[in-house]
Design a protein around this motif. Structure first.
Motif, PDB file in Angstrom:
ATOM      1  N   THR A  99       0.831  -1.206   0.000  1.00 30.85           N
ATOM      2  CA  THR A  99       0.000   0.000   0.000  1.00 30.85           C
ATOM      3  C   THR A  99       0.862   1.252   0.000  1.00 30.85           C
ATOM      4  O   THR A  99       0.586   2.223  -0.720  1.00 30.85           O
ATOM      5  CB  THR A  99      -0.933   0.002   1.220  1.00 30.85           C
ATOM      6  N   GLU A 100       1.915   1.226   0.790  1.00 31.29           N
ATOM      7  CA  GLU A 100       2.823   2.379   0.844  1.00 31.29           C
ATOM      8  C   GLU A 100       3.539   2.573  -0.488  1.00 31.29           C
ATOM      9  O   GLU A 100       3.765   3.710  -0.923  1.00 31.29           O
ATOM     10  CB  GLU A 100       3.823   2.196   1.978  1.00 31.29           C
ATOM     11  N   ARG A 101       3.896   1.474  -1.142  1.00 36.32           N
ATOM     12  CA  ARG A 101       4.546   1.578  -2.450  1.00 36.32           C
ATOM     13  C   ARG A 101       3.598   2.210  -3.467  1.00 36.32           C
ATOM     14  O   ARG A 101       3.994   3.060  -4.258  1.00 36.32           O
ATOM     15  CB  ARG A 101       5.018   0.199  -2.923  1.00 36.32           C
ATOM     16  N   LYS A 102       2.338   1.784  -3.450  1.00 40.25           N
ATOM     17  CA  LYS A 102       1.362   2.389  -4.349  1.00 40.25           C
ATOM     18  C   LYS A 102       1.210   3.882  -4.071  1.00 40.25           C
ATOM     19  O   LYS A 102       1.142   4.704  -5.003  1.00 40.25           O
ATOM     20  CB  LYS A 102       0.001   1.692  -4.195  1.00 40.25           C
ATOM     21  N   ASN A 103       1.140   4.220  -2.807  1.00 40.57           N
ATOM     22  CA  ASN A 103       0.986   5.618  -2.434  1.00 40.57           C
ATOM     23  C   ASN A 103       2.173   6.457  -2.907  1.00 40.57           C
ATOM     24  O   ASN A 103       1.999   7.577  -3.419  1.00 40.57           O
ATOM     25  CB  ASN A 103       0.828   5.741  -0.919  1.00 40.57           C
ATOM     26  N   THR A 104       3.380   5.909  -2.764  1.00 39.22           N
ATOM     27  CA  THR A 104       4.585   6.622  -3.204  1.00 39.22           C
ATOM     28  C   THR A 104       4.563   6.866  -4.703  1.00 39.22           C
ATOM     29  O   THR A 104       4.882   7.968  -5.179  1.00 39.22           O
ATOM     30  CB  THR A 104       5.842   5.823  -2.824  1.00 39.22           C
ATOM     31  N   ILE A 105       4.169   5.857  -5.467  1.00 38.57           N
ATOM     32  CA  ILE A 105       4.117   5.999  -6.924  1.00 38.57           C
ATOM     33  C   ILE A 105       3.068   7.031  -7.319  1.00 38.57           C
ATOM     34  O   ILE A 105       3.305   7.880  -8.188  1.00 38.57           O
ATOM     35  CB  ILE A 105       3.825   4.642  -7.591  1.00 38.57           C
ATOM     36  N   GLN A 106       1.910   6.969  -6.667  1.00 38.57           N
ATOM     37  CA  GLN A 106       0.865   7.945  -6.970  1.00 38.57           C
ATOM     38  C   GLN A 106       1.328   9.365  -6.675  1.00 38.57           C
ATOM     39  O   GLN A 106       1.044  10.301  -7.431  1.00 38.57           O
ATOM     40  CB  GLN A 106      -0.404   7.622  -6.183  1.00 38.57           C
ATOM     41  N   MET A 107       2.038   9.542  -5.587  1.00 36.55           N
ATOM     42  CA  MET A 107       2.538  10.868  -5.241  1.00 36.55           C
ATOM     43  C   MET A 107       3.521  11.374  -6.293  1.00 36.55           C
ATOM     44  O   MET A 107       3.503  12.552  -6.662  1.00 36.55           O
ATOM     45  CB  MET A 107       3.183  10.833  -3.862  1.00 36.55           C
ATOM     46  N   LYS A 108       4.381  10.485  -6.800  1.00 37.36           N
ATOM     47  CA  LYS A 108       5.347  10.885  -7.839  1.00 37.36           C
ATOM     48  C   LYS A 108       4.612  11.300  -9.112  1.00 37.36           C
ATOM     49  O   LYS A 108       4.961  12.305  -9.743  1.00 37.36           O
ATOM     50  CB  LYS A 108       6.308   9.737  -8.129  1.00 37.36           C
ATOM     51  N   LEU A 109       3.597  10.533  -9.478  1.00 37.74           N
ATOM     52  CA  LEU A 109       2.827  10.876 -10.669  1.00 37.74           C
ATOM     53  C   LEU A 109       2.073  12.190 -10.472  1.00 37.74           C
ATOM     54  O   LEU A 109       2.013  13.032 -11.376  1.00 37.74           O
ATOM     55  CB  LEU A 109       1.851   9.751 -10.998  1.00 37.74           C
ATOM     56  N   LYS A 110       1.500  12.353  -9.296  1.00 39.84           N
ATOM     57  CA  LYS A 110       0.778  13.585  -9.006  1.00 39.84           C
ATOM     58  C   LYS A 110       1.719  14.785  -9.080  1.00 39.84           C
ATOM     59  O   LYS A 110       1.370  15.841  -9.634  1.00 39.84           O
ATOM     60  CB  LYS A 110       0.136  13.496  -7.622  1.00 39.84           C
ATOM     61  N   ASN A 111       2.914  14.647  -8.544  1.00 39.28           N
ATOM     62  CA  ASN A 111       3.882  15.741  -8.590  1.00 39.28           C
ATOM     63  C   ASN A 111       4.230  16.119 -10.018  1.00 39.28           C
ATOM     64  O   ASN A 111       4.478  17.297 -10.328  1.00 39.28           O
ATOM     65  CB  ASN A 111       5.149  15.360  -7.835  1.00 39.28           C
ATOM     66  N   MET A 112       4.275  15.142 -10.914  1.00 35.54           N
ATOM     67  CA  MET A 112       4.612  15.423 -12.311  1.00 35.54           C
ATOM     68  C   MET A 112       3.557  16.276 -12.989  1.00 35.54           C
ATOM     69  O   MET A 112       3.851  16.945 -13.988  1.00 35.54           O
ATOM     70  CB  MET A 112       4.801  14.114 -13.082  1.00 35.54           C
ATOM     71  N   THR A 113       2.319  16.268 -12.460  1.00 34.68           N
ATOM     72  CA  THR A 113       1.253  17.073 -13.049  1.00 34.68           C
ATOM     73  C   THR A 113       1.094  18.433 -12.377  1.00 34.68           C
ATOM     74  O   THR A 113       0.198  19.194 -12.743  1.00 34.68           O
ATOM     75  CB  THR A 113      -0.096  16.328 -12.993  1.00 34.68           C
ATOM     76  N   ASP A 114       1.941  18.720 -11.413  1.00 36.73           N
ATOM     77  CA  ASP A 114       1.899  20.033 -10.767  1.00 36.73           C
ATOM     78  C   ASP A 114       2.141  21.116 -11.827  1.00 36.73           C
ATOM     79  O   ASP A 114       3.103  21.033 -12.587  1.00 36.73           O
ATOM     80  CB  ASP A 114       2.987  20.104  -9.686  1.00 36.73           C
ATOM     81  N   PRO A 115       1.293  22.132 -11.917  1.00 38.10           N
ATOM     82  CA  PRO A 115       1.446  23.162 -12.943  1.00 38.10           C
ATOM     83  C   PRO A 115       2.812  23.843 -12.951  1.00 38.10           C
ATOM     84  O   PRO A 115       3.220  24.388 -13.980  1.00 38.10           O
ATOM     85  CB  PRO A 115       0.338  24.160 -12.604  1.00 38.10           C
ATOM     86  N   GLN A 116       3.516  23.825 -11.825  1.00 37.25           N
ATOM     87  CA  GLN A 116       4.827  24.459 -11.781  1.00 37.25           C
ATOM     88  C   GLN A 116       5.938  23.559 -12.311  1.00 37.25           C
ATOM     89  O   GLN A 116       7.068  24.014 -12.508  1.00 37.25           O
ATOM     90  CB  GLN A 116       5.158  24.871 -10.333  1.00 37.25           C
TER      91      GLN A 116
END
Length: 279
Positions: A229-246
């Motif tokens: 679960t933590e691994r999934k969460n980490t990957i999701q966070m990395k993907l989410k960061n890549m979509t940050d408008p900045q």
């Protein structure tokens, strides 16, 4: 291309009054040469607006979503001030009265602006043509996509090869607009830009595959695993960061997620950024 919402953007204090006075002075001049010389003597207006736009939206080109490695950012006149070129290279009058109009000024890398777009501003063949007296520019039907128009930005997708393409369900006119914007602004011509998009796409794809591997491990396990679960969460966070408008090429990452066909990835692409980057 990135969407720029100017709804909550305020120019620097006093800028609007200065711009209105400068525009009034332009109307008082009699010749095209006088007007263009007047614009050249007021670089402070464009400089001050540029700094405010960079502070608000970050140092990225609105048309390429690239940081300043594409070249230093210009405050670009979307409707060119001196003259306007049609698709066939013929000329019509420029939009000099919009030289200091905030809504006509965009942040654009110097390579797409100075080496490609130049004075091009084609319109639909049946479009009205704006002038300084009777016809508003808002009544025109431009060919170029406008990064401050969400509907225009939504027409653009990217491929894993780094190129710009129209959305699959676009109309013929919308496809033409994407193709002409891509061609006349060189959005798929500058190799460092194309390669940068490829890298973002590949990184996003690799993270999606990593997530799918974790899902398969979960399915093979009889007991829910906190580690997985933590691994999934980490990957999701990395993907989410890549979509940050900045982030550089956030639009590429977002489209890669949307086009992946995986519901978890599509859900990440639609999430909003309300604060700082996820960690």
């Amino acid at each position: 291309m990135r969407h720029i919402d100017l709804t909550h953007f305020d120019p620097p204090p006093g800028w609007t009054d200065r711009a209105q006075r400068a525009t009034a002075a332009l109307f008082a001049l009699n010749t095209h040469t006088e007007r263009m010389n007047f614009v050249k003597t007021h670089p402070d207006l464009l400089r001050d607006l540029r700094n405010a736009l960079v502070n608000k939206f970050g140092p990225k080109c609105w048309f390429t979503d690239a940081p300043e490695f594409v070249a230093k950012l210009d405050v670009e006149h979307f409707r060119p001030k001196a003259k306007a070129l049609n698709l066939d290279g013929s000329e019509r009058g420029g939009y000099w009265w919009l030289a200091f109009d905030r809504d006509n000024l965009k942040l654009c890398g110097q390579i797409p602006n100075r080496e490609h777009k130049l004075c091009y501003f084609p319109l639909h063949k049946h479009s009205k043509i704006a002038d300084e007296k009777n016809v508003s520019w808002r009544d025109e039907t431009p060919t170029f996509l406008d990064p401050t128009n969400l509907l225009d930005v939504s027409l653009v997708v990217y491929g894993e090869e780094g190129g710009v393409h129209p959305r699959a369900d676009a109309t013929d006119w919308e496809k033409e607009r994407v193709a002409i914007t891509n061609e006349l602004m060189g959005l798929s011509k500058y190799q460092p830009l194309v390669e940068a998009r490829q890298k973002v796409w590949q990184k996003c794809t690799d993270l999606i595959q990593d997530y799918l591997k974790v899902i398969n491990e979960e399915r093979a396990s009889a007991v829910p695993s906190l580690t997985l679960t933590e691994r999934k969460n980490t990957i999701q966070m990395k993907l989410k960061n890549m979509t940050d408008p900045q982030e550089p090429f956030a639009s590429v990452a977002s489209i890669c997620l949307r086009l992946s066909g995986h519901p978890f990835a599509q859900a990440i692409a639609t999430q909003q950024h309300t604060g700082g980057r996820l960690r």
